[in-house]
Motif scaffolding. Sequence first.
Motif, PDB file in Angstrom:
ATOM      1  N   VAL A 546       0.869  -1.175   0.000  1.00 48.08           N
ATOM      2  CA  VAL A 546       0.000   0.000   0.000  1.00 48.08           C
ATOM      3  C   VAL A 546       0.903   1.221   0.000  1.00 48.08           C
ATOM      4  CG1 VAL A 546      -1.816   1.260   1.200  1.00 48.08           C
ATOM      5  CG2 VAL A 546      -1.786  -1.246   1.262  1.00 48.08           C
ATOM      6  N   GLY A 547       0.784   2.032  -1.038  1.00 53.83           N
ATOM      7  CA  GLY A 547       1.659   3.184  -1.172  1.00 53.83           C
ATOM      8  C   GLY A 547       0.884   4.475  -1.355  1.00 53.83           C
ATOM      9  N   ARG A 548       1.471   5.551  -0.824  1.00 56.05           N
ATOM     10  CA  ARG A 548       0.882   6.878  -0.970  1.00 56.05           C
ATOM     11  C   ARG A 548       1.974   7.835  -1.421  1.00 56.05           C
ATOM     12  NH1 ARG A 548      -2.716   9.199   3.801  1.00 56.05           N
ATOM     13  NH2 ARG A 548      -3.959   7.456   2.997  1.00 56.05           N
ATOM     14  N   ASP A 549       1.670   8.580  -2.474  1.00 58.25           N
ATOM     15  CA  ASP A 549       2.646   9.526  -3.028  1.00 58.25           C
ATOM     16  C   ASP A 549       2.723  10.742  -2.106  1.00 58.25           C
ATOM     17  OD1 ASP A 549       4.330  11.019  -4.515  1.00 58.25           O
ATOM     18  OD2 ASP A 549       3.042  11.189  -6.280  1.00 58.25           O
ATOM     19  N   VAL A 550       3.902  10.900  -1.446  1.00 59.39           N
ATOM     20  CA  VAL A 550       4.092  12.019  -0.513  1.00 59.39           C
ATOM     21  C   VAL A 550       5.123  12.992  -1.059  1.00 59.39           C
ATOM     22  CG1 VAL A 550       3.410  10.688   1.515  1.00 59.39           C
ATOM     23  CG2 VAL A 550       5.803  10.688   0.796  1.00 59.39           C
ATOM     24  N   THR A 551       5.348  12.932  -2.383  1.00 61.21           N
ATOM     25  CA  THR A 551       6.341  13.840  -2.979  1.00 61.21           C
ATOM     26  C   THR A 551       5.952  15.285  -2.736  1.00 61.21           C
ATOM     27  OG1 THR A 551       6.746  12.178  -4.699  1.00 61.21           O
ATOM     28  CG2 THR A 551       7.544  14.418  -5.108  1.00 61.21           C
ATOM     29  N   HIS A 552       4.704  15.594  -2.994  1.00 60.02           N
ATOM     30  CA  HIS A 552       4.242  16.974  -2.795  1.00 60.02           C
ATOM     31  C   HIS A 552       4.344  17.360  -1.327  1.00 60.02           C
ATOM     32  CE1 HIS A 552       1.852  20.589  -3.161  1.00 60.02           C
ATOM     33  NE2 HIS A 552       0.999  20.123  -2.260  1.00 60.02           N
ATOM     34  N   TRP A 553       3.969  16.426  -0.455  1.00 55.79           N
ATOM     35  CA  TRP A 553       4.002  16.743   0.971  1.00 55.79           C
ATOM     36  C   TRP A 553       5.435  16.915   1.488  1.00 55.79           C
ATOM     37  CZ3 TRP A 553      -0.331  18.513   2.336  1.00 55.79           C
ATOM     38  CH2 TRP A 553      -1.520  18.008   1.815  1.00 55.79           C
ATOM     39  N   LYS A 554       6.358  16.138   0.891  1.00 54.88           N
ATOM     40  CA  LYS A 554       7.765  16.327   1.272  1.00 54.88           C
ATOM     41  C   LYS A 554       8.224  17.729   0.873  1.00 54.88           C
ATOM     42  CE  LYS A 554      10.240  13.515   2.628  1.00 54.88           C
ATOM     43  NZ  LYS A 554      10.645  13.164   4.001  1.00 54.88           N
ATOM     44  N   GLN A 555       7.816  18.160  -0.316  1.00 57.42           N
ATOM     45  CA  GLN A 555       8.168  19.505  -0.741  1.00 57.42           C
ATOM     46  C   GLN A 555       7.521  20.547   0.167  1.00 57.42           C
ATOM     47  OE1 GLN A 555       6.868  19.614  -4.799  1.00 57.42           O
ATOM     48  NE2 GLN A 555       8.504  18.245  -5.544  1.00 57.42           N
ATOM     49  N   VAL A 556       6.253  20.315   0.473  1.00 61.50           N
ATOM     50  CA  VAL A 556       5.557  21.242   1.369  1.00 61.50           C
ATOM     51  C   VAL A 556       6.206  21.234   2.749  1.00 61.50           C
ATOM     52  CG1 VAL A 556       3.369  21.676   2.537  1.00 61.50           C
ATOM     53  CG2 VAL A 556       3.379  21.101   0.107  1.00 61.50           C
ATOM     54  N   GLU A 557       6.634  20.036   3.188  1.00 60.37           N
ATOM     55  CA  GLU A 557       7.276  19.935   4.500  1.00 60.37           C
ATOM     56  C   GLU A 557       8.571  20.728   4.533  1.00 60.37           C
ATOM     57  OE1 GLU A 557       9.034  16.418   7.438  1.00 60.37           O
ATOM     58  OE2 GLU A 557       7.830  15.904   5.667  1.00 60.37           O
ATOM     59  N   ASP A 558       9.378  20.637   3.455  1.00 62.90           N
ATOM     60  CA  ASP A 558      10.604  21.421   3.392  1.00 62.90           C
ATOM     61  C   ASP A 558      10.296  22.916   3.407  1.00 62.90           C
ATOM     62  OD1 ASP A 558      12.049  19.094   3.315  1.00 62.90           O
ATOM     63  OD2 ASP A 558      12.207  19.063   1.118  1.00 62.90           O
ATOM     64  N   GLN A 559       9.289  23.306   2.615  1.00 59.83           N
ATOM     65  CA  GLN A 559       8.917  24.717   2.600  1.00 59.83           C
ATOM     66  C   GLN A 559       8.408  25.156   3.969  1.00 59.83           C
ATOM     67  OE1 GLN A 559       6.065  25.101  -0.541  1.00 59.83           O
ATOM     68  NE2 GLN A 559       7.551  24.654  -2.177  1.00 59.83           N
ATOM     69  N   LEU A 560       7.626  24.276   4.609  1.00 61.10           N
ATOM     70  CA  LEU A 560       7.092  24.602   5.928  1.00 61.10           C
ATOM     71  C   LEU A 560       8.209  24.718   6.962  1.00 61.10           C
ATOM     72  CD1 LEU A 560       4.550  25.060   7.616  1.00 61.10           C
ATOM     73  CD2 LEU A 560       4.445  22.582   8.007  1.00 61.10           C
ATOM     74  N   ARG A 561       9.229  23.843   6.847  1.00 62.07           N
ATOM     75  CA  ARG A 561      10.349  23.916   7.774  1.00 62.07           C
ATOM     76  C   ARG A 561      11.093  25.248   7.612  1.00 62.07           C
ATOM     77  NH1 ARG A 561      12.632  19.848   6.073  1.00 62.07           N
ATOM     78  NH2 ARG A 561      11.587  18.308   7.394  1.00 62.07           N
TER      79      ARG A 561
END
Length: 804
Positions: A546-561
């Motif tokens: 079971v996989g979920r694409d978190v590429t966008h969220w990783k980018q958002v996480e970096d921006q949020l950091r």
Amino acid sequence: MKSIPASRPPSYRALERWSIYLASTVMAIAIAVLAGWQWDIVWLRRPIPGLASMNPTTALSFLLSTLSFLALTRRKRSRYQRPVGVCLAAAVTLLGAACLTGYLLPPLAIDQWLYSARLRSGIHDNRLHRMAINTAVCFILIGLSLCNISISGLRRRFSKATLIRRQRVADGAALLTGILAGFCLLGYAYRVSDFQGWLLYFSMAAHTAFCFALLATALLFRTHQGLIHVFTDSLTGGIMSRRLLPFAFLVPAGLGCLRLLGHWNGLLTTELGVTLLVLSIIICFVLVIWYNARLLNRRDNQRRQAEAALLAAESRWSSLVSSIKDMAIFLVSPDGTVLSWNDGAEKIKGYKQDEIVGQPISVFYTPEDLAAGEPKHNLQLAITNGSHQSQGWRIRKDGSRFWAEIVFTPIYDQHHQLQGFAKITRDTTGQKLAQEKIAYLARLIEDTSDAIFSTGNDGAIKTWNRSAESLFGYTAAEVIGKLATDLMRPQITDDVREPIRRELEEHGFWKGEIVYLDQAGDKHTILQSVSNVHGPDGKPDGYVIVGRDVTHWKQVEDQLRQFNTLLETQVKEKTTEISQSNADLRSLASHLQDIREEERAAMAREVHDELGQQLTGLKMDLALIAKRLPTAGMDWLIEKTQQTIALLDTTIHTVRKIATELRPSILDDLGLVAAIDWQAQEFMKRSGIDTVFQSDLATLDLTPSVSIGLFRICQESLTNIARHAGAHNVEITLKKNDGRLELSISDDGRGIDAQRQSSNGKTLGLLGMKERALMMGGALTIDSSPGKGLRLSVTLPLHHQHKP
């Protein structure tokens, strides 16, 4: 839904055809007789020379009777045929009744109206051509039988008991008609001379009697459940009656003819003829009885063998049906009534055999199916199609529902007459729920936003949902059977792959992030979980991913950091600025408070020194004037002067009070301790509340702002106690403690709750006192609860509160 018609044996249909043939024969004879009267053909109206002719009214009545019979007994008829048939039957009955009346009232003899001239021409005794009395009676009976056949056809309008009574009337009328006709035919056959003389009007023509016999037989053939049912039944009685019936008609008639022939030829005397007749009848009946006994014995043997075989088959069938526990197998009557019940039916439906046998199958159906007519509809479909299968919810005895698979099979006898239905019911609730759960899980897997796919132990892909197609760019047809590593090219090293494999072997589950490449070569960071799938033998035979694409969220996480880091820096800067602003505001507020206190002190000095001295001087001048005024005749002036002096005293007192409230001079002259002591005494005088001030400090060397701040807090606190507390005792303490100065005011009043302390409505005084304490570098605390009084404490550090 149409009702299920009762099947009729072939013998009934044969009797229906013969009834039509017999009625048609009577119609043909009636038409021939009417033609004979119309065109004066003697042999048509009197086929046997020397015997009576058929009256034309009789022929007309036969024609109406047959027309009524054909209209009422036709299988497919229009809406008008039944009323027409009933009217014709009533007309026949009225014709017979009118002819009987004609014997009492000759002018009303309607049997003489048709062809009256020919009835009288060439006839010595015209009474011979009248309708005989027994002929008229037979027509009345025929009409009654036809009317009751008409009513018995309306099964929906009459009860079963009424139909049986009507049928008996129809059978009885037809049978009596046949007996009268048979009596006349035998009379003609045996040359009965007693028909002449006083029995003249009881005779009917030979072909009239023959027509009555045919018509009565046709009527009996149409009443299937009446008298004729005994002869057409397939049971032993019906078979025996059909074999005996020809002997009952032919043997007595034939022996009677032989007896009369011997008498007419002079061969036998009366006594000998009667003896031979009786002996012949005895011999014939003994032979018939022997023959039928032989047939009955043979039939009984066959029946016993069949019954034994049937019992054995039923026993085997019952054992087989009873041994089946997972299916309900039982019999149902044609109208839907339960006839039998097996153990499986009791287990599935909850009813015992004595509780359900005789009950309708509708008790198993839901209210929705009953409203839709489902029970009867299923039976009709089983008859139409030879069997019927259906599925649906059914009701147990306790009211619970279960999903059932049902099969209805119609059961017929040897004559293809419906005997009932065999019904088989299986409880498939668990299977249905499992199928629904599987279908739901399949839809869930297909419709979920996560990519879900499975592989074998070798890594070959087995299943692939739509989200996986959208994520990786491959359709299911493109990836099934291929290696997942070749298609998605995971960006992991052996150092990472080995811990994953080891965790799957030890725990059967792994979760983490892996970078994959899609069909276009773009990278995707996938948060995935991998689980072992076990086969029927309990051993792992594949994996579910079971996989979920978190590429966008990783980018958002970096921006949020990055944003959080920037925000923290800005917050620190703003906090420093706000702290500095708060310090500046407090300094400004303290400066403003000091200025206000200085202005109030200056104002108090001006009021006390200037205004007070001027008012005192004015009072002294007025007192001096009062002393020097002459007493004689100046009472009113002296009184007025004294009132003015009293008003000046009050004004001077008010000025001193205002000056004290603006800035108590004792605070500047004697210090904080003396000022609080004086304030406590003044408060006790004004409010009547016992007030005690305690202090172990003789003098305090404090800055003016601190002294006036503490004094104002004490003053505001006492004012609040007087207004709101309802206290009886107040205690004020001023002391040093560990390098800190502490002012405490306590009362035994009603107190306040924590919510009121924190509200911004009526506690602005408390907020003001807290703000004064903060501006002095100290803190104000309040300890109170409803009904237990209040304690207010102000604590100040002393190291920077002394005068410079």
